[in-house]
Design an enzyme around this catalytic site. Structure first.
Site, short mmCIF file in Angstrom:
data_model
loop_
_atom_site.label_atom_id
_atom_site.label_comp_id
_atom_site.label_asym_id
_atom_site.label_seq_id
_atom_site.Cartn_x
_atom_site.Cartn_y
_atom_site.Cartn_z
CD1 TRP A 27 28.59 40.03 40.91
CD2 TRP A 27 29.26 40.01 38.30
NE1 TRP A 27 28.57 38.61 39.97
CE2 TRP A 27 28.75 38.21 38.28
CE3 TRP A 27 29.56 39.85 37.35
CZ2 TRP A 27 28.20 38.02 37.81
CZ3 TRP A 27 29.83 39.21 35.98
CH2 TRP A 27 28.23 38.12 36.62
CD GLU A 40 22.16 41.58 40.98
OE1 GLU A 40 21.39 40.39 40.48
OE2 GLU A 40 23.21 41.29 41.89
CB THR A 46 21.89 36.69 30.34
OG1 THR A 46 20.99 37.78 29.81
CG2 THR A 46 22.94 36.18 29.64
CG LEU A 83 24.67 40.96 27.06
CD1 LEU A 83 24.88 41.44 27.85
CD2 LEU A 83 24.68 39.70 28.08
CE1 TYR A 85 13.53 38.66 26.70
CE2 TYR A 85 15.91 38.25 26.53
CZ TYR A 85 14.57 37.81 27.43
OH TYR A 85 14.22 36.95 27.86
CE1 TYR A 123 17.70 39.48 42.97
CE2 TYR A 123 18.21 40.59 40.55
CZ TYR A 123 18.64 39.73 41.41
OH TYR A 123 19.73 39.35 42.00
CG ASP A 141 17.39 35.47 41.82
OD1 ASP A 141 16.69 35.56 42.80
OD2 ASP A 141 18.19 36.24 40.98
CB CYS A 202 18.07 17.43 48.35
SG CYS A 202 16.99 18.20 47.18
#
Length: 374
Positions: A27, A40, A46, A83, A85, A123, A141, A202
């Site tokens: 994308w 998105e 996911t 996927l 949801y 978002y 997010d 870090c």
């Protein structure tokens, strides 16, 4: 509240790092707002590696706003299968239809218009507007809140709306002129690849030198997040009803109601269990038979326990016992025809591609196939 020097350092170093280290994701190869929007929505809750093949298949099947807007819902749900949801897919198609009808197939370029679409929250609107159109909108997010909490040492609970408001204001201030597309993707990338939830890397972080969370030794304690309630367990008894005669090698499936959880998807017949908990397999099979007769007018002859499995939602988890069964004689009227409710179907393995199932039922049927081969 935060010095301009600290913010400028963060933005410039983050962008430099991103231009060198960004992943080649499908994308990102286009500024097509429709593709970015799909990605998105798929990426919500996911993993990227899981989404990539789904993204390719989805845009192959629905390459334009018009293609998705005019597609039958069952085709969209089938493309989304696995996927989870599934309300995301339904909301996406509803919103895309509005774009097709109201905006001539062009994804809106203003916050007000895009935010009015079904399922498009702060978002998603920020991500599409910034990444596709380079609009200086924040896209905050979980990854972004984690990065900002650590770098700026923000010790407020990120589950509170007031904290999100602070984060969005700060993220907007960090966007250098003309860099919104790259900056928001860089911020997401840093959270996904370096500033990870556990054991953040870090020493490879481009903004480590001025990270207040690390300086305070709190990089792993941040962000502060109130624990969500664990999903509520629900017991479900499942009937794996095997066909005989002309339906040999097939299973009886049913379609879920038009509204609510997993609306209009297909499944194996099952019933919610009472508060008494599981009994013996013989007693469970007898109760499953009685409940299906009472609730669905389907009479079955339970055979044996087949497997235990579960299906996890955000707020509940189905704990499932699966029992093999045959259709009872009472569903075979004397005139020779076989009666099943209108929302039931007999399907074989070769027909599964025509129906959208929650993954748990595909797993059960796949297990049946594998055991049959053995």
């Amino acid at each position: 509240m935060y010095s301009e020097e600290k913010k400028q350092y963060f933005s410039r170093n983050l962008l430099d790092w991103y231009h060198t280290h960004k992943r080649d994701l499908p994308w990102r190869r286009s500024k097509n707002p429709y593709y970015i929007w799909i990605s998105e929505v798929m990426l919500q809750q996911t993993r990227v590696d899981t989404v990539i093949p789904y993204f390719h298949r989805f845009i192959d099947q629905f390459p334009t706003v018009e293609a998705l807007a005019t597609a039958p819902e069952e085709n969209v749900l089938k493309a989304w299968e696995g996927l989870g949801y599934y309300s995301r897919a339904r909301n996406l198609q509803t919103a895309v239809r509005e774009v097709h009808e109201r905006y001539g197939g062009i994804v809106p370029q203003t916050k007000e218009e895009i935010s009015s679409l079904k399922g498009v929250g702060p978002y998603t609107s920020g991500a599409v507007l910034s990444i596709a159109y380079n609009k200086p909108e924040p896209a905050v997010d979980g990854n972004v809140m984690r990065v900002l909490s650590r770098y700026f040492l923000i010790e407020e609970d990120i589950m509170k709306p007031s904290t999100r408001t602070v984060m969005e204001k700060l993220a907007r201030e960090l966007i250098l002129e003309g860099t919104a597309s790259d900056f928001n993707q860089a911020l997401m990338e840093l959270g996904a690849m370096v500033c990870t939830p556990r054991s953040p890397h870090c020493l490879t972080c481009p903004v480590m030198a001025h990270c207040s969370g690390r300086e305070a030794g709190m990089e792993e304690a941040l962000p502060i997040k109130k624990k969500a309630k664990p999903p509520r367990p629900e017991l479900r008894a499942v009937a794996l009803i095997e066909g005989t005669g002309g339906h040999e090698g097939k299973w009886l499936i049913r379609q879920r109601p038009q509204e609510g959880l997993l609306a209009r998807m297909w499944e194996l017949p099952h019933v919610a269990w009472g508060s008494e908990g599981w009994l013996s397999d013989e007693e469970n099979g007898s109760l499953l038979r009685q409940n299906l007769a009472d609730q669905e007018q389907i009479l079955i002859q339970p055979d044996e326990w087949f497997m235990d499995t579960e299906h996890i939602f955000s707020h509940i988890v189905w704990k499932m016992k699966v029992y093999r069964a045959k259709l009872g004689d009472a569903n075979r009227p004397g005139h020779g025809g076989e009666w099943i409710p209108f929302h039931y179907r007999w399907v074989g393995p070769e027909e599964l591609q025509q129906y959208a199932f929650p993954n748990v039922f595909l797993r059960i049927m796949k297990e049946w196939q594998e055991r049959s081969v053995d």
